[in-house]
Motif scaffolding. Sequence first.
Motif, PDB file in Angstrom:
ATOM      1  N   LYS A 333       0.838  -1.197   0.000  1.00 12.62           N
ATOM      2  CA  LYS A 333       0.000   0.000   0.000  1.00 12.62           C
ATOM      3  C   LYS A 333       0.875   1.250   0.000  1.00 12.62           C
ATOM      4  N   GLY A 334       0.453   2.235  -0.782  1.00 13.22           N
ATOM      5  CA  GLY A 334       1.222   3.466  -0.876  1.00 13.22           C
ATOM      6  C   GLY A 334       2.473   3.341  -1.716  1.00 13.22           C
ATOM      7  N   GLY A 335       2.638   2.201  -2.406  1.00 14.32           N
ATOM      8  CA  GLY A 335       3.799   2.010  -3.261  1.00 14.32           C
ATOM      9  C   GLY A 335       5.091   1.774  -2.511  1.00 14.32           C
ATOM     10  N   LYS A 336       4.999   1.426  -1.212  1.00 13.85           N
ATOM     11  CA  LYS A 336       6.201   1.227  -0.407  1.00 13.85           C
ATOM     12  C   LYS A 336       6.679  -0.221  -0.491  1.00 13.85           C
ATOM     13  N   ALA A 337       7.994  -0.373  -0.609  1.00 12.62           N
ATOM     14  CA  ALA A 337       8.595  -1.695  -0.726  1.00 12.62           C
ATOM     15  C   ALA A 337       8.433  -2.465   0.580  1.00 12.62           C
ATOM     16  N   LEU A 338       8.112  -3.744   0.447  1.00 14.26           N
ATOM     17  CA  LEU A 338       7.951  -4.623   1.606  1.00 14.26           C
ATOM     18  C   LEU A 338       9.279  -5.352   1.811  1.00 14.26           C
ATOM     19  N   LYS A 339      10.056  -4.847   2.756  1.00 13.86           N
ATOM     20  CA  LYS A 339      11.430  -5.295   2.934  1.00 13.86           C
ATOM     21  C   LYS A 339      11.552  -6.344   4.044  1.00 13.86           C
ATOM     22  N   GLN A 340      12.709  -7.005   4.028  1.00 17.58           N
ATOM     23  CA  GLN A 340      13.012  -7.968   5.073  1.00 17.58           C
ATOM     24  C   GLN A 340      12.932  -7.299   6.451  1.00 17.58           C
ATOM     25  N   PHE A 341      12.342  -8.007   7.400  1.00 19.72           N
ATOM     26  CA  PHE A 341      12.193  -7.563   8.783  1.00 19.72           C
ATOM     27  C   PHE A 341      11.266  -6.348   8.924  1.00 19.72           C
ATOM     28  N   SER A 342      10.427  -6.101   7.928  1.00 18.73           N
ATOM     29  CA  SER A 342       9.548  -4.935   7.992  1.00 18.73           C
ATOM     30  C   SER A 342       8.269  -5.199   8.784  1.00 18.73           C
ATOM     31  N   ALA A 343       8.085  -6.416   9.274  1.00 16.04           N
ATOM     32  CA  ALA A 343       6.863  -6.732  10.021  1.00 16.04           C
ATOM     33  C   ALA A 343       7.097  -7.960  10.884  1.00 16.04           C
ATOM     34  N   VAL A 344       6.166  -8.157  11.816  1.00 16.28           N
ATOM     35  CA  VAL A 344       6.172  -9.335  12.683  1.00 16.28           C
ATOM     36  C   VAL A 344       4.806 -10.008  12.589  1.00 16.28           C
ATOM     37  N   CYS A 345       4.812 -11.313  12.362  1.00 22.12           N
ATOM     38  CA  CYS A 345       3.575 -12.093  12.391  1.00 22.12           C
ATOM     39  C   CYS A 345       3.459 -12.774  13.746  1.00 22.12           C
ATOM     40  N   LEU A 346       2.254 -12.774  14.289  1.00 26.23           N
ATOM     41  CA  LEU A 346       1.960 -13.429  15.559  1.00 26.23           C
ATOM     42  C   LEU A 346       0.777 -14.357  15.310  1.00 26.23           C
TER      43      LEU A 346
END
Length: 382
Positions: A333-346
């Motif tokens: 969303k917003g054209g932003k790159a989804l990079k390594q370590f950019s989020a945490v799944c729980l």
Amino acid sequence: MNTQKIHISLLFVSLGILFACSPSPNKERTQSGLLRKDFQTIVHGDSTDLFILRNTQGMEACITNYGARLVSLIVPDKNGKATDVVLGFNRIADYLAQPSSFGATMGRVTNRIGYGKFVLDNDTIMIDKNNGEHAIHGGSAGWRGQVFAADQPNDSTLQLSYQSPDGESGFPGNVQAQVTYTLTHDGALAIHYHATTDKKTVINLTNHSFFNLSGNPEQSALNDILYVNGDTYTPLDSNLIPTGEIASVAHTPFDFRQPLVIQTGMDRDPKHQQLQFVGGLDHNWVLNTKGDTSILAASLREPNNGITLSVYTNEPGIQVYTSNSLDGSQLGKGGKALKQFSAVCLETQHYPDAPNKPDWPSTILAPGSTYQSTCIYRFTIE
């Protein structure tokens, strides 16, 4: 023209102006910038759409029935700024172009099943291998790629249902499943799963949202503060299949029994074999909560904007995944790159490869029984 006709004419003119000025629901943008029309298409012969839930705290959840997935989740930060805390895409075409797990309901069995097989009542069940020699997230026909029937009874609740046919990805039994999302007025997104079957089978459902509490996927989530209410975890072998061991987290990179910056925890032993296997965290913790949804299972806090995510569940385990495999090639969303370590799944769950580990909590569902699972993501400000 008499006075009554003039009044009626003016009424119709006023209504015409009102309807002309009012935005179509399909053209109205959500708080996260999504357009409903961008999620309306036909997949596998069924219609997809975008559904919007809201509560009195200014939260907004956008969910598509494609994969029963959470697309965006708006949470006000400590300054009242509306923050989208999950990764995802702007339109259904992006989800279809490159199959992914972003925000999806994972079934019929989430996580890995070693070598794509397990034994059920002395029969060896062979399932779809979609991860090398192994199965992951229900095989290539997993539920993240299926269209659910949708019913939205009110502004804060969405009920999604799916009939999984006997033999889908090799799993036995016709399974009728329901996933209910509720955006509560105390700041929680509650997800309730319910399933029945006409033949003995296995089932293990979860939500695979990628949380970036900063709202900026270009900012590493390894700076977030993690707590996991678990003394042990399930180590992996080199094929990323649990070994069957239940190991202590003490003196390892997996000890988050006290809230700790994720990077700091991993730096305890950056060359730990388990970290090397997956390039970060991608492991199942054995929870101490004993199925009690009133006891905190895990939490994640963004230190700058104060947004804190608390997780409650009746499941025995939780998978913590630091989005190790993202490489920036996908634009969210917003054209932003989804990079390594950019989020945490729980991901609340039964343990991975449980169908092959008879000593672990069972994932078997028999006719006449009901599978029920609850995951509550509650948001507060600190």
